[in-house]
Design a protein around this motif. Structure first.
Motif, PDB file in Angstrom:
ATOM      1  N   ASN A 189       0.824  -1.207   0.000  1.00 46.68           N
ATOM      2  CA  ASN A 189       0.000   0.000   0.000  1.00 46.68           C
ATOM      3  C   ASN A 189       0.858   1.257   0.000  1.00 46.68           C
ATOM      4  OD1 ASN A 189      -2.543   1.398   0.190  1.00 46.68           O
ATOM      5  ND2 ASN A 189      -2.039   1.814   2.329  1.00 46.68           N
ATOM      6  N   SER A 190       1.984   1.225   0.712  1.00 51.32           N
ATOM      7  CA  SER A 190       2.910   2.365   0.703  1.00 51.32           C
ATOM      8  C   SER A 190       3.506   2.564  -0.685  1.00 51.32           C
ATOM      9  CB  SER A 190       4.024   2.140   1.729  1.00 51.32           C
ATOM     10  OG  SER A 190       3.499   2.015   3.031  1.00 51.32           O
ATOM     11  N   HIS A 191       3.822   1.470  -1.357  1.00 51.61           N
ATOM     12  CA  HIS A 191       4.343   1.556  -2.720  1.00 51.61           C
ATOM     13  C   HIS A 191       3.303   2.161  -3.660  1.00 51.61           C
ATOM     14  CE1 HIS A 191       6.605   0.669  -6.282  1.00 51.61           C
ATOM     15  NE2 HIS A 191       5.719  -0.216  -6.720  1.00 51.61           N
ATOM     16  N   TYR A 192       2.045   1.770  -3.466  1.00 55.42           N
ATOM     17  CA  TYR A 192       0.961   2.332  -4.274  1.00 55.42           C
ATOM     18  C   TYR A 192       0.847   3.844  -4.061  1.00 55.42           C
ATOM     19  CZ  TYR A 192      -3.738   2.983  -6.142  1.00 55.42           C
ATOM     20  OH  TYR A 192      -4.819   3.433  -6.854  1.00 55.42           O
ATOM     21  N   THR A 193       0.990   4.278  -2.817  1.00 53.11           N
ATOM     22  CA  THR A 193       0.922   5.709  -2.510  1.00 53.11           C
ATOM     23  C   THR A 193       2.073   6.470  -3.155  1.00 53.11           C
ATOM     24  OG1 THR A 193      -0.127   5.176  -0.387  1.00 53.11           O
ATOM     25  CG2 THR A 193       0.787   7.393  -0.643  1.00 53.11           C
ATOM     26  N   GLU A 194       3.262   5.871  -3.163  1.00 56.93           N
ATOM     27  CA  GLU A 194       4.412   6.519  -3.798  1.00 56.93           C
ATOM     28  C   GLU A 194       4.215   6.647  -5.302  1.00 56.93           C
ATOM     29  OE1 GLU A 194       7.088   7.968  -2.518  1.00 56.93           O
ATOM     30  OE2 GLU A 194       6.192   7.631  -0.542  1.00 56.93           O
ATOM     31  N   LEU A 195       3.607   5.639  -5.909  1.00 61.05           N
ATOM     32  CA  LEU A 195       3.337   5.717  -7.343  1.00 61.05           C
ATOM     33  C   LEU A 195       2.347   6.834  -7.647  1.00 61.05           C
ATOM     34  CD1 LEU A 195       3.084   1.919  -8.209  1.00 61.05           C
ATOM     35  CD2 LEU A 195       4.920   3.485  -8.844  1.00 61.05           C
ATOM     36  N   ASP A 196       1.370   7.025  -6.763  1.00 57.95           N
ATOM     37  CA  ASP A 196       0.436   8.146  -6.923  1.00 57.95           C
ATOM     38  C   ASP A 196       1.174   9.481  -6.911  1.00 57.95           C
ATOM     39  OD1 ASP A 196      -2.117   7.337  -7.453  1.00 57.95           O
ATOM     40  OD2 ASP A 196      -2.686   7.076  -5.357  1.00 57.95           O
ATOM     41  N   LYS A 197       2.153   9.614  -6.034  1.00 60.29           N
ATOM     42  CA  LYS A 197       2.920  10.852  -5.953  1.00 60.29           C
ATOM     43  C   LYS A 197       3.760  11.070  -7.207  1.00 60.29           C
ATOM     44  CE  LYS A 197       3.261  10.760  -0.892  1.00 60.29           C
ATOM     45  NZ  LYS A 197       4.183  10.668   0.280  1.00 60.29           N
ATOM     46  N   GLU A 198       4.333   9.994  -7.738  1.00 62.48           N
ATOM     47  CA  GLU A 198       5.142  10.116  -8.953  1.00 62.48           C
ATOM     48  C   GLU A 198       4.286  10.564 -10.139  1.00 62.48           C
ATOM     49  OE1 GLU A 198       8.279  10.016  -9.111  1.00 62.48           O
ATOM     50  OE2 GLU A 198       8.738   9.197  -7.131  1.00 62.48           O
ATOM     51  N   ILE A 199       3.082  10.007 -10.240  1.00 61.73           N
ATOM     52  CA  ILE A 199       2.175  10.397 -11.325  1.00 61.73           C
ATOM     53  C   ILE A 199       1.755  11.847 -11.164  1.00 61.73           C
ATOM     54  CG2 ILE A 199      -0.100   9.971 -12.336  1.00 61.73           C
ATOM     55  CD1 ILE A 199       0.279   7.019 -11.676  1.00 61.73           C
ATOM     56  N   ALA A 200       1.514  12.265  -9.935  1.00 67.81           N
ATOM     57  CA  ALA A 200       1.143  13.657  -9.693  1.00 67.81           C
ATOM     58  C   ALA A 200       2.277  14.604 -10.078  1.00 67.81           C
ATOM     59  CB  ALA A 200       0.766  13.853  -8.219  1.00 67.81           C
ATOM     60  N   TRP A 201       3.528  14.201  -9.813  1.00 67.12           N
ATOM     61  CA  TRP A 201       4.671  15.029 -10.215  1.00 67.12           C
ATOM     62  C   TRP A 201       4.764  15.141 -11.728  1.00 67.12           C
ATOM     63  CZ3 TRP A 201       8.990  14.242 -13.215  1.00 67.12           C
ATOM     64  CH2 TRP A 201       9.977  15.219 -13.144  1.00 67.12           C
ATOM     65  N   CYS A 202       4.532  14.026 -12.424  1.00 65.94           N
ATOM     66  CA  CYS A 202       4.549  14.057 -13.889  1.00 65.94           C
ATOM     67  C   CYS A 202       3.460  14.974 -14.426  1.00 65.94           C
ATOM     68  CB  CYS A 202       4.363  12.645 -14.450  1.00 65.94           C
ATOM     69  SG  CYS A 202       5.766  11.530 -14.152  1.00 65.94           S
ATOM     70  N   ASP A 203       2.287  14.942 -13.807  1.00 65.31           N
ATOM     71  CA  ASP A 203       1.195  15.822 -14.233  1.00 65.31           C
ATOM     72  C   ASP A 203       1.569  17.290 -14.039  1.00 65.31           C
ATOM     73  OD1 ASP A 203      -0.400  13.705 -14.969  1.00 65.31           O
ATOM     74  OD2 ASP A 203      -1.426  13.572 -13.034  1.00 65.31           O
ATOM     75  N   GLU A 204       2.270  17.590 -12.965  1.00 64.94           N
ATOM     76  CA  GLU A 204       2.707  18.973 -12.737  1.00 64.94           C
ATOM     77  C   GLU A 204       3.671  19.427 -13.817  1.00 64.94           C
ATOM     78  OE1 GLU A 204       4.400  19.147  -8.880  1.00 64.94           O
ATOM     79  OE2 GLU A 204       2.501  18.793  -7.816  1.00 64.94           O
TER      80      GLU A 204
END
Length: 354
Positions: A189-204
């Motif tokens: 679940n922590s890995h899933y949360t980190e992937l969400d953050k990486e995608i959000a950075w790419c969107d920025e």
């Protein structure tokens, strides 16, 4: 070296196979060079000599270096090279590939792949990483869901339902989850949360690119084209004037219907699906959103979408809008105009009605 007019190169990680010919088509060199030795050899070629390669990983970098040397570097799609390989004589190997590239590059009607700049490839790197993070996030979520099912914990298919309940499940002592499974699922679940953050950075980064690029700004104004599609289109294509017409640009994206015509009878099939799959997917996904919300708007394109959907159905309407958006985008970016959903096209020889 002065007699060499065209060179075909088969690229690889360490060695480059070279096939050089003269104006009369005589082979002067067929040899494999290491990467460094290849560039040293190319520095001795006459200025303006054509050096052709297949469009593959690292090909754009090699082409940029060769052009900096004053050579005419060209990239060819692999599907255009295959027909020129003499498979019936000696099969496929690096030497035959280089010879086929050299032969294909000499055809007068050959179409070449535009060479991307470092800035274009830099922006595309963000898109590629984002797509990889998306696939990894989906796989991680499905992995968590499957493991929970083994212990009788079943949740709805939506990601939101599982994300909202995962912490409660891990903290609930009444279920059958053993300690080691709780620890493992917590890490997943922590890995899933980190992937969400990486995608959000790419969107920025993608949104920042659209705000700073004039072409991307204009592209994002079209119905069904958002920041993600606008950034990907501008980064991939670069100079839209390289296409002679809007129709050619739509065909390059694979949005034109395939043909199987004979005897003067035209027969059209589904779209060709050639070109960049990522761009075509983004255009079609964005078109779906525009078609779904067409009833809420009163502009000329939205009315056309409603009429078209009633006549030919949902799926064909979506593809038609994706193709129309590609053509409008070419017109807007090559002619320096702005997007107008109520624009009425004019045709040569048309009679205006007062």
């Amino acid at each position: 070296m002065a007699a060499i007019v065209r060179v075909g190169v088969d690229l690889s990680k360490k060695y480059f196979q070279v096939h050089a010919i003269t104006q009369l088509g005589d082979v002067t060199l067929a040899k494999a060079y290491s990467r460094d030795r290849f560039f040293s050899w190319c520095s001795e070629l006459p200025s303006g000599c054509m050096v052709a390669m297949e469009s593959c990983g690292g090909a754009h970098h090699v082409a940029r270096r060769l052009r900096a040397m004053g050579l005419d570097a060209r990239l060819i799609a692999g599907s255009f090279v295959t027909p020129y390989r003499m498979a019936g004589k000696s099969g496929k190997n690096d030497a035959n590939d280089a010879a086929a590239i050299c032969e294909a590059a000499g055809r007068p009607q050959m179409r070449f792949v535009p060479i991307k700049t470092c800035e274009q490839q830099g922006q595309l790197a963000v898109h590629r990483l984002r797509e990889g993070y998306k696939e990894e996030r989906t796989a991680c979520l499905n992995r968590i869901r499957g493991l929970l099912t083994e212990f009788g914990l079943v949740f709805p298919q939506s990601p939101e339902a599982l994300r909202g309940a995962i912490q409660e499940v891990l903290e609930d002592a009444s279920n059958e989850l053993p300690t080691v499974a709780r620890l493992a699922l917590d890490r997943a679940n922590s890995h899933y949360t980190e992937l969400d953050k990486e995608i959000a950075w790419c969107d920025e980064r993608i949104c920042a690119h659209v705000k700073s690029d004039e072409q991307a700004k204009k592209a994002a104004q079209l119905l069904g084209i958002g920041p993600l599609t606008a950034s990907a289109l501008v980064s991939t294509v670069g100079d839209f004037a390289q296409f002679h017409s809007a129709r050619q640009f739509g065909a390059w994206l694979g949005l034109a219907p395939s043909q199987n015509s004979t005897g003067g009878k035209a027969k059209l099939g589904g779209i060709t699906k050639r070109g960049d799959t990522y761009l075509r997917t983004l255009l079609i996904q964005g078109a779906k959103s525009a078609v779904m919300s067409a009833g809420k708007r009163s502009d000329r394109i939205s009315k056309w979408l409603l009429q078209l959907k009633e006549r030919i159905g949902w799926q064909k309407t979506v593809v038609a809008l994706a193709n129309k958006n590609a053509r409008i985008l070419w017109s807007v970016l090559t002619r320096g105009t702005t997007f107008d959903p109520d624009h009425v096209p004019t045709y040569p020889g048309a009679v205006s009605v007062a």
